[in-house]
Design an enzyme around this catalytic site. Structure first.
Site, short mmCIF file in Angstrom:
data_model
loop_
_atom_site.label_atom_id
_atom_site.label_comp_id
_atom_site.label_asym_id
_atom_site.label_seq_id
_atom_site.Cartn_x
_atom_site.Cartn_y
_atom_site.Cartn_z
N HIS A 138 -1.97 -0.76 0.24
CA HIS A 138 -1.21 0.31 -0.42
C HIS A 138 0.23 0.41 0.08
CE1 HIS A 138 -2.46 2.92 3.07
NE2 HIS A 138 -1.24 3.39 2.89
N ASP A 168 -8.08 -2.58 1.18
CA ASP A 168 -6.76 -2.04 1.56
C ASP A 168 -6.10 -2.88 2.65
OD1 ASP A 168 -4.63 -0.30 1.32
OD2 ASP A 168 -5.39 1.10 2.81
N GLY A 240 3.25 6.76 7.25
CA GLY A 240 4.14 5.78 7.87
C GLY A 240 3.41 4.93 8.90
N ASN A 241 2.29 5.45 9.44
CA ASN A 241 1.47 4.67 10.36
C ASN A 241 0.59 3.66 9.62
OD1 ASN A 241 1.60 7.38 12.32
ND2 ASN A 241 1.44 5.43 13.43
N SER A 242 0.48 3.79 8.31
CA SER A 242 -0.40 2.93 7.53
C SER A 242 -0.10 1.45 7.80
CB SER A 242 -0.22 3.21 6.04
OG SER A 242 -0.65 4.51 5.72
N GLY A 298 -24.96 -7.25 -10.36
CA GLY A 298 -25.13 -6.64 -11.67
C GLY A 298 -26.25 -5.62 -11.73
#
Length: 517
Positions: A138, A168, A240-242, A298
């Site tokens: 992200h 992510d 901001g730490n992401s 499925g």
């Protein structure tokens, strides 16, 4: 090297005005730790943690790309005015206030605004001397250009190697700066709840910051990054730490900071990191292929909850109960059916819903699936499909589930807010069932009635509850009433929807009387 500190010792280390070497405290507690202080560890790893400045694609570019994906049947994310608030995840980065109207689900008013490029920032860290940088997906999403800024202010352009939405995670590559040492991976499997950790990052655009805490939990599951067994920490992690590292006290990466839970918008002591062992496997595939291919069984399924195993004749509650196995999907074609319980994949026991999701995603080629059926274990050999291709196929397929009206003298009765009709010629024709098939058709429903809230839909064809065949509405009513009176925790319903066999668990302990809805 693993360490343990009591909460008292750790709080004392934070509160004291002078930094006490970690090994001195360990000697008092009889615990083996690194012989370096936290300040020394920080000095050794800090240059490997970088700020990532992202120049975003314009609104017009994003819309064009996503519409093309949609037309091609690929995974797509609608443009901001159609998909709503793109900043809804709590760990997205701050943008300039003047640009936020474009990020809150509103289409820009003027053409020049549609061409404007916004910017965001996040954190990443170098993992080898080839210049590979790990961060969050992200952080780089919708990025047109990436600029990496080192702690000492040096700036270098980066290229995107690969990214994966479902975990992510993303990988960038830069020309490796001189005198910068990459970070080393630690052992997230061995780290324990209560072990001290620290995080490095660039919260809210500030210069590099260090925060400390402990591991609060393991194997956490979030709706975001649903293929990750997250580590939970009370270490302060903010916007901001992401993408930054969560490190053990010897400076090794045990997690990639990815998400935080907050109602205030800031840190509330609930942060989540992708474990290092899990992240490394994803990163290796991204470096190799630029994307992640996942297996596809499925099926629709849920965990076997306490009490359900007994209904199925199992000795203990384990595995995943299959609610639906469409006949055009890999599981059905291998012989697996709704009502089966998957207990192992390639000989590895299924321990949780998250664990099974990851097992299925990692399945590649010939796969052995062990199920519980009719009082015994059976094994099936399956060739999983490709998740992306399967999702694209499903998006193109629409099934007709409209059931026409039936005469009012056809034996119908309302139970749990469901208007139930015994199967007749019209139902057999509409539902494409063999003539003479016994069961009940859900013809109408009370909005927000108990049947609606239990997940039934108009057109469902109910055939059995627990071990009792259902032919008339009175059968349905009698079995459910018995479940209520005996305080049975669940009732297992077998039914057909869109021509496919399914099962549904009804939480009878949460129900009121059958006539109340």
């Amino acid at each position: 090297m693993k360490r343990t500190l009591t909460a008292t010792l750790f709080a004392a280390m934070l509160a004291t005005s002078s930094l006490i070497p970690v090994h001195a405290m360990a000697e008092q507690a009889g615990i083996e730790l690194s012989d370096r202080s936290l300040a020394e560890v920080y000095a050794a790893v800090s240059l490997g943690v970088v700020r990532i400045n992202v120049i975003k694609k314009s609104y017009a570019e994003i819309v064009a790309e996503e519409r093309e994906k949609k037309e091609n049947g690929e995974d797509f994310y609608l443009p901001p005015n159609e998909r709503g608030d793109r900043d809804e995840d709590n760990d997205r980065e701050d943008r300039d206030d003047k640009n936020k109207e474009n990020e809150k689900g509103e289409e820009p008013k003027y053409d020049w605004q549609k061409k404007r490029r916004n910017a965001s920032t996040g954190t990443g860290f170098l993992i080898n001397h080839d210049g590979l940088i790990v961060t969050n997906e992200h952080v780089v999403r919708d990025g047109a250009r990436f600029v990496v800024v080192l702690k000492d202010g040096r700036r270098v352009r980066a290229e995107l190697v690969g990214k994966d939405f479902l975990t992510d995670l993303a990988v960038l590559r830069v020309e490796m700066p001189e005198d910068v040492k990459p970070l080393a991976w630690g052992n997230s499997h061995a780290i324990r709840i209560g072990d001290p950790v620290f995080a490095l990052g660039y919260p809210y655009g500030f210069d590099q910051s260090l925060t400390t805490g402990v591991i609060s939990g393991k194997q956490r599951q979030l709706s975001k990054g649903e293929y990750n067994p997250y580590l939970q920490t009370d270490t302060a992690v903010n916007k901001g730490n992401s993408g930054g590292p969560l490190l053990s006290m010897d400076g090794k990466v045990v997690g990639v900071n990815s998400a935080l839970y907050t109602r205030s918008g800031g840190n509330e002591g609930l942060a989540f990191s992708i474990p290092s062992e899990h992240a490394q496997g994803i990163i290796d595939l991204l470096v190799k292929d630029g994307e992640i291919k996942r297996g596809w069984f499925g099926i629709a399924y849920s965990e076997v909850k306490p009490g359900i195993g007994k209904l199925l004749g199992m000795e203990r509650d384990e595995g995943m109960l299959i609610h639906r196995a469409p006949d055009d999907e890999p599981a059905y074609q291998a012989g697996i059916r709704a009502g089966d319980v998957i207990v192992a994949v390639n000989g590895e026991s299924v321990t949780s819903r998250l664990h099974f999701r990851m097992q299925a995603a990692e399945a590649n080629g010939e796969t052995t699936v062990t199920v519980w059926r009719d009082g015994g274990f059976k094994s099936f050999t399956m060739i999983p499909g490709d998740m992306d291709e399967a999702k694209s196929r499903r998006r193109q397929a629409e099934r007709d589930k409209i059931l026409g009206k039936t005469p009012e003298d056809d034996g119908r009765k309302k139970v749990m807010g469901l208007e139930l009709v015994p199967a007749n010629e019209k139902a057999w024709e509409k539902l494409d069932l063999p003539a003479g098939t016994k069961g009940l058709v859900v013809d109408r429903m009370e909005k927000m009635g108990q049947g609606d809230q239990a997940g039934f839909a108009k057109g469902d064809f109910i055939t059995r509850i627990n071990d009792t065949d259902i032919v008339t509405p009175e059968d349905f009513e009698a079995v459910m009433q018995q479940a209520l009176e005996s305080n049975a925790p669940y009732a297992l319903v077998y039914f057909k929807r869109d021509g496919q066999d399914r099962t549904k668990i009804i939480d009878t302990l949460s129900m009121v009387d059958l006539e109340d809805y």
